[in-house]
Design a protein around this motif. Sequence first.
Motif, PDB file in Angstrom:
ATOM      1  N   UNK A  37       0.854  -1.201   0.000  1.00  0.00           N
ATOM      2  CA  UNK A  37       0.000   0.000   0.000  1.00  0.00           C
ATOM      3  C   UNK A  37       0.879   1.237   0.000  1.00  0.00           C
ATOM      4  N   UNK A  38       0.928   1.952  -1.110  1.00  0.00           N
ATOM      5  CA  UNK A  38       1.778   3.130  -1.248  1.00  0.00           C
ATOM      6  C   UNK A  38       1.025   4.447  -1.047  1.00  0.00           C
ATOM      7  N   UNK A  39      -0.280   4.368  -0.807  1.00  0.00           N
ATOM      8  CA  UNK A  39      -1.075   5.583  -0.621  1.00  0.00           C
ATOM      9  C   UNK A  39      -0.899   6.120   0.786  1.00  0.00           C
ATOM     10  N   UNK A  40      -0.462   7.359   0.962  1.00  0.00           N
ATOM     11  CA  UNK A  40      -0.282   7.907   2.311  1.00  0.00           C
ATOM     12  C   UNK A  40      -1.614   8.084   3.027  1.00  0.00           C
ATOM     13  N   UNK A  41      -1.555   8.079   4.341  1.00  0.00           N
ATOM     14  CA  UNK A  41      -2.776   8.126   5.145  1.00  0.00           C
ATOM     15  C   UNK A  41      -3.597   9.373   4.887  1.00  0.00           C
ATOM     16  N   UNK A  42      -2.945  10.502   4.619  1.00  0.00           N
ATOM     17  CA  UNK A  42      -3.690  11.756   4.461  1.00  0.00           C
ATOM     18  C   UNK A  42      -4.463  11.818   3.144  1.00  0.00           C
ATOM     19  N   UNK A  43      -4.241  10.858   2.245  1.00  0.00           N
ATOM     20  CA  UNK A  43      -5.037  10.778   1.022  1.00  0.00           C
ATOM     21  C   UNK A  43      -6.183   9.770   1.142  1.00  0.00           C
ATOM     22  N   UNK A  44      -6.391   9.239   2.333  1.00  0.00           N
ATOM     23  CA  UNK A  44      -7.477   8.302   2.599  1.00  0.00           C
ATOM     24  C   UNK A  44      -8.470   8.982   3.548  1.00  0.00           C
ATOM     25  N   UNK A  45      -9.618   9.416   3.064  1.00  0.00           N
ATOM     26  CA  UNK A  45     -10.545  10.209   3.886  1.00  0.00           C
ATOM     27  C   UNK A  45     -10.943   9.553   5.207  1.00  0.00           C
ATOM     28  N   UNK A  46     -11.321   8.266   5.172  1.00  0.00           N
ATOM     29  CA  UNK A  46     -11.761   7.609   6.404  1.00  0.00           C
ATOM     30  C   UNK A  46     -10.629   7.466   7.415  1.00  0.00           C
ATOM     31  N   UNK A  47      -9.462   7.049   6.932  1.00  0.00           N
ATOM     32  CA  UNK A  47      -8.319   6.881   7.826  1.00  0.00           C
ATOM     33  C   UNK A  47      -7.866   8.229   8.374  1.00  0.00           C
ATOM     34  N   UNK A  48      -7.973   9.260   7.552  1.00  0.00           N
ATOM     35  CA  UNK A  48      -7.610  10.607   7.980  1.00  0.00           C
ATOM     36  C   UNK A  48      -8.496  11.062   9.138  1.00  0.00           C
TER      37      UNK A  48
END
Length: 496
Positions: free
Chosen positions: A35-46
């Motif tokens: 998983x290379x997507x940073x956390x701040x680009x994931x709305x729910x995880x953010x």
Amino acid sequence: MADNKDSKPEIQEQALEGTTTVAPEVIVSELAKQDKTPWYQKPNLRVLYFVIFPTCIGVEMTSGFDSSMMNGLQAVDSWDQFYNSPRSTLLGVMSAMYSAGAILALPFVPVITDGLGRRMAIVFGSIVMIIGAVIQTASQNFAMFVVSRFILGLGIPFAIVAASSLIGELGHPKERAILGSLFNSCYFIGAIVAAGVTLGTFKMPSNWGWRIPSLLQVVPSSLQIIFIFWLPESPRWLISKGRGDEAFDILAKYHAEGDRESEFVKAEYVQIEKTLELEKETKKVGWFDLLKSPGMRRRVLIGSFLGLATQWSGNGLTSYFLARILENVGVHDNHTKNLINLANTCWGFLNATILALTVSRFKRRTMYLMRAREHLAPSLPFLVELFPFHVRAKGISIFQWFGRMAGFFNQFVNPIGIENAGWKYYISYCVFLAFEVCFVFFLFPETSGRSLEELAFLYETEELKEQKKRVGNEIAHENIDEKVSDVVETDRTRAA
């Protein structure tokens, strides 16, 4: 979904880029690396991480506020006069009662944390601390002040143990180490606020010069109570209570942005479920059971040492008695004392935050050997990774107990040692620091790069083999989709 199982993706080794053979039991950590997507680009995880900050990570602000406040109050004339200039033993009692309350409460912490859940334990501890802060603000004499600090100490371990467990169990595996280390750096946020407040109130001629800092101690606990209702419960705790459908919903929402078909979430769910199942079959959970097996004894030894190390590395001196230390070197102006206290906490926050944001780039043992500041940056993720779920609350409670015992010793003995021995007293801390280096080098295991379930049987060879077998069989026989279908069917039945 239950009627269309064949259409769902299977978890296959070929799904891992650049990997031809991946053991099923480590597929969660391998998928997390993909998983290379940073956390701040994931709305729910953010959103999850924003809520975790005031409710869990921010719990340590309370400890930081308390130690810095007690440091600052010693340089507030109205406080010093109101309590007849406490020094040596009396000052030790006033400071040490915070740790004494925590020591008394710790045996009961796992009962609340494991019984009612992580969230309710945080609420319980926060309410107790608010009561203590209010009594401290209203204190009319020495005894009332001491009792208020004892009550504050009663509440803090419930919040710390539950919050630290929840951070590790709810956060995404990629950010687990960073979240845990930020928990420690938040200590300095509370310390900076308290140092700034006492710097602003120390000239006030009335008793509000020390009552205002005492009253503001309710702020961190109030934030925890306000925001806790937006925070989900630990998926591992939910599965342990037979509420797997809720756990899967949480994992899917925050670890896969709502994608219930996610290979990562399905593998994570199965790994958690099978590991907890095996833990229940093979382990008892009484306090004395922690000493019955070699693996558990080693965990307890390391956890106990970490508790001592967080207090006996020299930080206990500057955290509570900086004003007295400064007097020994010729600094007597209260304004200067409070400025140095504020600067010291800011420097600590800078160091702790840098270490927290870079901790995932280094091995855990390397970070311990490199550390140069109190509140070891990797201490929380090491602890959460070291103890399996069924004894995690007890393990962190042991760490806290030894830390609070060491803190009680510090807070009671340090003012006496500073008064009688001066700078020679500090040599004892240098000796213990040398011992810490040897202990870490020879006894600490490496835990980075693996999920909590992959570390559950770190020292148990036979259980580890059985875990690999069960998780591997579950994945190899494609039972994950059946598990997910069962969860969905349960949702539909409950809704109907």
